[in-house]
Design an enzyme around this catalytic site. Structure first.
Site, PDB file in Angstrom:
ATOM      1  N   GLY A 145       0.649   8.541  -0.304  1.00 31.99           N
ATOM      2  CA  GLY A 145      -0.167   7.380  -0.651  1.00 31.99           C
ATOM      3  C   GLY A 145       0.028   6.267   0.346  1.00 31.99           C
ATOM      4  O   GLY A 145       0.423   6.503   1.493  1.00 31.99           O
ATOM      5  N   SER A 146      -0.212   5.048  -0.115  1.00 28.85           N
ATOM      6  CA  SER A 146      -0.179   3.908   0.792  1.00 28.85           C
ATOM      7  C   SER A 146       1.259   3.507   1.131  1.00 28.85           C
ATOM      8  O   SER A 146       2.192   3.819   0.386  1.00 28.85           O
ATOM      9  CB  SER A 146      -0.911   2.728   0.158  1.00 28.85           C
ATOM     10  OG  SER A 146      -0.250   2.350  -1.016  1.00 28.85           O
ATOM     11  N   GLU A 204      -4.168  -0.662   8.064  1.00 27.98           N
ATOM     12  CA  GLU A 204      -4.876   0.575   7.720  1.00 27.98           C
ATOM     13  C   GLU A 204      -6.118   0.233   6.899  1.00 27.98           C
ATOM     14  O   GLU A 204      -6.028  -0.490   5.911  1.00 27.98           O
ATOM     15  CB  GLU A 204      -3.964   1.496   6.901  1.00 27.98           C
ATOM     16  CG  GLU A 204      -4.626   2.819   6.585  1.00 27.98           C
ATOM     17  CD  GLU A 204      -3.733   3.773   5.786  1.00 27.98           C
ATOM     18  OE1 GLU A 204      -3.666   4.942   6.149  1.00 27.98           O
ATOM     19  OE2 GLU A 204      -3.119   3.334   4.799  1.00 27.98           O
ATOM     20  N   CYS A 222      -5.261  10.408   5.643  1.00 29.37           N
ATOM     21  CA  CYS A 222      -4.137   9.608   6.143  1.00 29.37           C
ATOM     22  C   CYS A 222      -3.872   9.851   7.624  1.00 29.37           C
ATOM     23  O   CYS A 222      -3.413   8.959   8.329  1.00 29.37           O
ATOM     24  CB  CYS A 222      -2.887   9.856   5.315  1.00 29.37           C
ATOM     25  SG  CYS A 222      -2.517  11.590   5.125  1.00 29.37           S
ATOM     26  N   LYS A 269       1.736  13.751 -11.148  1.00 30.43           N
ATOM     27  CA  LYS A 269       0.916  12.644 -11.654  1.00 30.43           C
ATOM     28  C   LYS A 269      -0.240  12.438 -10.682  1.00 30.43           C
ATOM     29  O   LYS A 269      -0.056  11.924  -9.576  1.00 30.43           O
ATOM     30  CB  LYS A 269       1.715  11.346 -11.778  1.00 30.43           C
ATOM     31  CG  LYS A 269       0.924  10.322 -12.611  1.00 30.43           C
ATOM     32  CD  LYS A 269       1.261   8.892 -12.323  1.00 30.43           C
ATOM     33  CE  LYS A 269       0.580   8.323 -11.121  1.00 30.43           C
ATOM     34  NZ  LYS A 269      -0.894   8.240 -11.197  1.00 30.43           N
ATOM     35  N   THR A 279       3.067   1.137  -1.622  1.00 35.90           N
ATOM     36  CA  THR A 279       3.463   1.877  -2.825  1.00 35.90           C
ATOM     37  C   THR A 279       4.585   2.853  -2.480  1.00 35.90           C
ATOM     38  O   THR A 279       5.542   3.007  -3.246  1.00 35.90           O
ATOM     39  CB  THR A 279       2.253   2.634  -3.431  1.00 35.90           C
ATOM     40  OG1 THR A 279       1.208   1.696  -3.654  1.00 35.90           O
ATOM     41  CG2 THR A 279       2.606   3.296  -4.745  1.00 35.90           C
ATOM     42  N   GLY A 280       4.492   3.475  -1.322  1.00 37.44           N
ATOM     43  CA  GLY A 280       5.539   4.418  -0.903  1.00 37.44           C
ATOM     44  C   GLY A 280       6.894   3.736  -0.806  1.00 37.44           C
ATOM     45  O   GLY A 280       7.916   4.312  -1.199  1.00 37.44           O
ATOM     46  N   GLU A 288       5.026  10.570   2.250  1.00 34.25           N
ATOM     47  CA  GLU A 288       4.027  10.794   3.306  1.00 34.25           C
ATOM     48  C   GLU A 288       3.021   9.649   3.173  1.00 34.25           C
ATOM     49  O   GLU A 288       2.233   9.619   2.234  1.00 34.25           O
ATOM     50  CB  GLU A 288       3.401  12.174   3.115  1.00 34.25           C
ATOM     51  CG  GLU A 288       2.694  12.675   4.349  1.00 34.25           C
ATOM     52  CD  GLU A 288       1.225  12.351   4.306  1.00 34.25           C
ATOM     53  OE1 GLU A 288       0.844  11.343   4.951  1.00 34.25           O
ATOM     54  OE2 GLU A 288       0.479  13.073   3.641  1.00 34.25           O
TER      55      GLU A 288
HETATM   56  O1  TXE Z   1      -2.956   4.051  -3.438  1.00 35.51           O
HETATM   57  P1  TXE Z   1      -1.455   4.086  -3.903  1.00 35.51           P
HETATM   58  P2  TXE Z   1      -4.261   3.484  -4.177  1.00 35.51           P
HETATM   59  C1  TXE Z   1      -4.491   3.564   0.812  1.00 35.51           C
HETATM   60  C2  TXE Z   1      -5.931   3.163   0.948  1.00 35.51           C
HETATM   61  C3  TXE Z   1      -6.273   2.536  -0.364  1.00 35.51           C
HETATM   62  C4  TXE Z   1      -4.951   1.927  -0.771  1.00 35.51           C
HETATM   63  C5  TXE Z   1      -4.756   1.796  -2.246  1.00 35.51           C
HETATM   64  O2  TXE Z   1      -6.031   2.200   1.965  1.00 35.51           O
HETATM   65  O3  TXE Z   1      -7.271   1.559  -0.278  1.00 35.51           O
HETATM   66  O4  TXE Z   1      -3.988   2.827  -0.270  1.00 35.51           O
HETATM   67  O5  TXE Z   1      -5.078   3.018  -2.914  1.00 35.51           O
HETATM   68  C6  TXE Z   1       0.588   6.061  -7.662  1.00 35.51           C
HETATM   69  N1  TXE Z   1       5.117   3.941  -8.865  1.00 35.51           N
HETATM   70  N2  TXE Z   1      -4.294   4.984   0.540  1.00 35.51           N
HETATM   71  O6  TXE Z   1      -3.956   2.320  -5.042  1.00 35.51           O
HETATM   72  O7  TXE Z   1      -1.095   2.836  -4.606  1.00 35.51           O
HETATM   73  C7  TXE Z   1      -0.893   5.989  -7.956  1.00 35.51           C
HETATM   74  O8  TXE Z   1      -1.122   6.043  -9.353  1.00 35.51           O
HETATM   75  C8  TXE Z   1       4.753   5.222  -8.822  1.00 35.51           C
HETATM   76  C9  TXE Z   1      -3.755   5.734   1.610  1.00 35.51           C
HETATM   77  O9  TXE Z   1      -4.909   4.605  -4.844  1.00 35.51           O
HETATM   78  O10 TXE Z   1      -0.646   4.489  -2.736  1.00 35.51           O
HETATM   79  C10 TXE Z   1      -1.391   7.208  -7.205  1.00 35.51           C
HETATM   80  O11 TXE Z   1      -1.141   8.382  -7.981  1.00 35.51           O
HETATM   81  N3  TXE Z   1       3.527   5.638  -8.494  1.00 35.51           N
HETATM   82  C11 TXE Z   1      -3.249   7.047   1.197  1.00 35.51           C
HETATM   83  C12 TXE Z   1      -0.517   7.223  -5.951  1.00 35.51           C
HETATM   84  O12 TXE Z   1       0.640   6.459  -6.298  1.00 35.51           O
HETATM   85  C13 TXE Z   1       2.618   4.711  -8.173  1.00 35.51           C
HETATM   86  C14 TXE Z   1      -3.962   7.771   0.117  1.00 35.51           C
HETATM   87  C15 TXE Z   1      -1.160   6.612  -4.711  1.00 35.51           C
HETATM   88  O13 TXE Z   1      -1.465   5.266  -4.995  1.00 35.51           O
HETATM   89  C16 TXE Z   1       2.928   3.329  -8.204  1.00 35.51           C
HETATM   90  C17 TXE Z   1      -4.433   6.882  -0.913  1.00 35.51           C
HETATM   91  C18 TXE Z   1       4.250   2.956  -8.561  1.00 35.51           C
HETATM   92  N4  TXE Z   1       4.646   1.681  -8.584  1.00 35.51           N
HETATM   93  C19 TXE Z   1      -4.613   5.538  -0.647  1.00 35.51           C
HETATM   94  N5  TXE Z   1       1.824   2.630  -7.846  1.00 35.51           N
HETATM   95  C20 TXE Z   1      -2.752   7.947   2.309  1.00 35.51           C
HETATM   96  N6  TXE Z   1      -2.278   7.365   3.389  1.00 35.51           N
HETATM   97  O14 TXE Z   1      -2.749   9.149   2.193  1.00 35.51           O
HETATM   98  C21 TXE Z   1       0.847   3.523  -7.616  1.00 35.51           C
HETATM   99  N7  TXE Z   1       1.312   4.792  -7.813  1.00 35.51           N
END
Ligand code: TXE
Length: 497
Positions: A247-248, A401, A304, A194, A251-252, A270
């Site tokens: 991701g964040s 962050e 990240c 996804k 959310t992680g 991660e």
């Molecule tokens: O990230 P999310 P977002 C940070 C960065 C940014 C903030 C928000 O600071 O401003 O996160 O960005 C999916 N169940 N990073 O909203 O929420 C979502 O659709 C399952 C740091 O984009 O972490 C996307 O595919 N999946 C980071 C993925 O998770 C879900 C990189 C990442 O989204 C979900 C990106 C749920 N409940 C943003 N909610 C890094 N550290 O690498 C969201 N997603």
């Protein structure tokens, strides 16, 4: 200006209707529910994508499950590796098209898209391809005594875990997906990816190339949609055996909780952090500034592993910030498809608004904004690269962050304090130590709490070197041989004779 012309194939691709890729074919999805893909350099819509509903989620998970139990299980490890190598070749052959799509959707400078989302992705695939023939168990010496002269023997297998759900962020829409896909396929798993709702297009093209590479239908599937709905439904699905997420942190944590609740599904998380880069006093001011630029400002800081907290010896602080301001002011900020651009826009509006609110927060708290700290004029989500001098470790920008082009600086006087400052965070993804005194660096490194510690470098990842977070920055490791543990289930076999 060295703005490149868009390839005809990119324009044609953008004009197509976009949905999902399931079982080797493009699937339109819910045409009554769409979302727009916005070019962050202009704020204009590039394409619309149909949301994935329950029907697409089911089709994708069933296809991945059928391919796992059927065709992929019958595919030899050598052929699995060949498939990944052929996909690497095709990524490179179609590299300019993929790089342009990535830069249009994410705002990443084109040179970086070429180098990382295409070049490095191909390298990672080839690395994983090599592992496909080397995934083995071990022969064990049974420890029990033999009571009546009987003998025992034992060994282990590494069984592929099953259907993997890969949830991908927007910062490297191809490369991070390739990390998940390469690891899964090398181990014999199939995958449903996804993409982020901000960058949903590139993987649809990669999936077509995977078919051209001879990867059987159903082994790689793409479902687009929102995180909360599509992401969660994929994790909930009974065919999902494992979730791999980048991701964040918040959310992680939700993803990890859901995966556990839904039957202890395996997870690799991660996540982000608040990575530190510390410079020891033997470095020159120029060396420090070169290091800071490498560690904190590449790709608008949207990496990240990038550093966000910088520790500088007090005696050098003013000189470092003066030279860094000069270097940032000379940086070419512009359109991502201009080959001379060094810094593009932030990747999406929500992220841009978050960064602007962090500038505001820094002002309210009385942190000193030494350079930048504002949006740039014009369309698109551009902000100035920014230097903030913190008052203490308690400043918000020393703790949260930002994921943006913001370095926050704190001075230190003694190296003992430095280690505790570096570790004063719940996160632990990466850290770097900069010094010509390698003996000192080797003594300090074991005390730094991070999944990866770089010495005299930062942000560089390599497929042979495990990567992942300690503390709240994640669970599990990608790359090296460490990934195998996370995509296979260890099965023990014991016999008496
Ligand atoms: O990230 P999310 P977002 C940070 C960065 C940014 C903030 C928000 O600071 O401003 O996160 O960005 C999916 N169940 N990073 O909203 O929420 C979502 O659709 C399952 C740091 O984009 O972490 C996307 O595919 N999946 C980071 C993925 O998770 C879900 C990189 C990442 O989204 C979900 C990106 C749920 N409940 C943003 N909610 C890094 N550290 O690498 C969201 N997603």
């Amino acid at each position: 200006m060295n703005e490149i012309n868009l390839l005809a194939s990119v324009t044609t691709f953008l004009q197509r209707s976009h949905g999902h890729y399931i079982n080797g074919v493009a699937v339109p999805g819910q045409e009554n529910e769409t979302f727009s893909v916005i070019n962050p350099a202009s704020g204009e819509a590039l394409a619309t994508v149909n949301q994935g509903g329950e029907s697409e989620i089911n089709q994708a998970m069933q296809a991945a499950s059928a391919a796992f139990h059927g065709v992929w299980a019958q595919t030899s490890p050598a052929e699995r590796g060949n498939c990944l190598n052929r996909l690497a070749d095709l990524l490179q052959k179609n590299g300019e098209e993929l790089a342009q799509l990535e830069s249009l959707c994410s705002g990443k400078p084109i040179q970086l898209s070429r180098m990382l989302d295409v070049g490095a992705s191909a390298d990672y695939l080839r690395y994983f391809a090599g592992w496909s023939t080397k995934i083995t168990g071990e022969t064990l010496n049974v420890s029990l005594p033999s009571l009546k002269g009987e003998k025992y023997s034992a060994f282990t297998y590494r069984d592929p875990i099953g259907v993997v759900v890969g949830i991908i962020p927007w910062n490297f829409s191809i490369m991070i997906a390739i990390w998940k896909l390469g690891a899964a396929l090398a181990c014999g798993c199939t995958i449903v990816l996804k993409p982020s709702e901000y960058t949903p297009l590139t993987l649809l093209r990669v999936a077509e190339l995977a078919k051209e590479a001879g990867i059987p239908d159903g082994v790689i599937n793409i479902v687009n949609g929102s995180g909360a709905r599509t992401g969660s439904s994929l994790i909930n699905h009974p065919q999902c055996a494992k979730v791999t997420f980048t991701g964040s942190v918040p959310t992680g944590i939700s993803v990890g909780k859901l995966a556990l609740e839904q039957g202890l599904k395996r997870t690799t998380l991660e996540l982000g952090g608040k990575n530190a880069a510390a410079f020891l006093s033997d470095m020159t001011v120029e060396q420090m500034v070169d290091g800071i630029l490498e560690a904190g400002y590449l790709y608008q800081g949207q990496i990240c592993a990038a550093a966000e907290r910088f520790y500088i010896p007090s005696v050098h602080m003013d000189a470092v910030l003066t030279l860094l301001s000069e270097r940032l002011s000379a940086m070419k900020i512009g359109y991502p498809l201009d080959e001379s651009t060094e810094m593009g826009p932030l990747a999406n509006k929500a992220h841009y608004q978050k960064i602007l609110s962090l500038f505001e927060k820094a002002r309210q708290e009385g942190s000193e904004i030494v350079y930048g700290g504002h949006a740039l004029e014009g369309p698109g989500f551009f902000v100035a690269p920014t230097i903030i001098k913190a008052k203490s470790v308690e400043d918000t920008l020393m703790k949260e962050e930002t994921f943006g082009p913001i370095g926050t600086f704190l001075s230190y006087d003694d190296e003992e304090t430095l280690i505790s400052l570096m570790n004063a965070t719940p996160f632990g993804l990466s850290a770097s130590l900069w010094t010509n005194n390698l003996s000192k660096a080797m003594r300090m490194t074991p005390r730094i709490e991070a999944g990866i510690v770089w010495i005299n470098m930062h942000t560089f990842l390599d497929p042979a070197v495990p990567f992942g977070g300690s503390k709240s920055s994640g669970i599990g490791r990608e790359f090296g041989s460490a990934f195998i543990e996370h995509y296979t289930e260890l099965k023990s076999v014991m016999m008496r004779y």
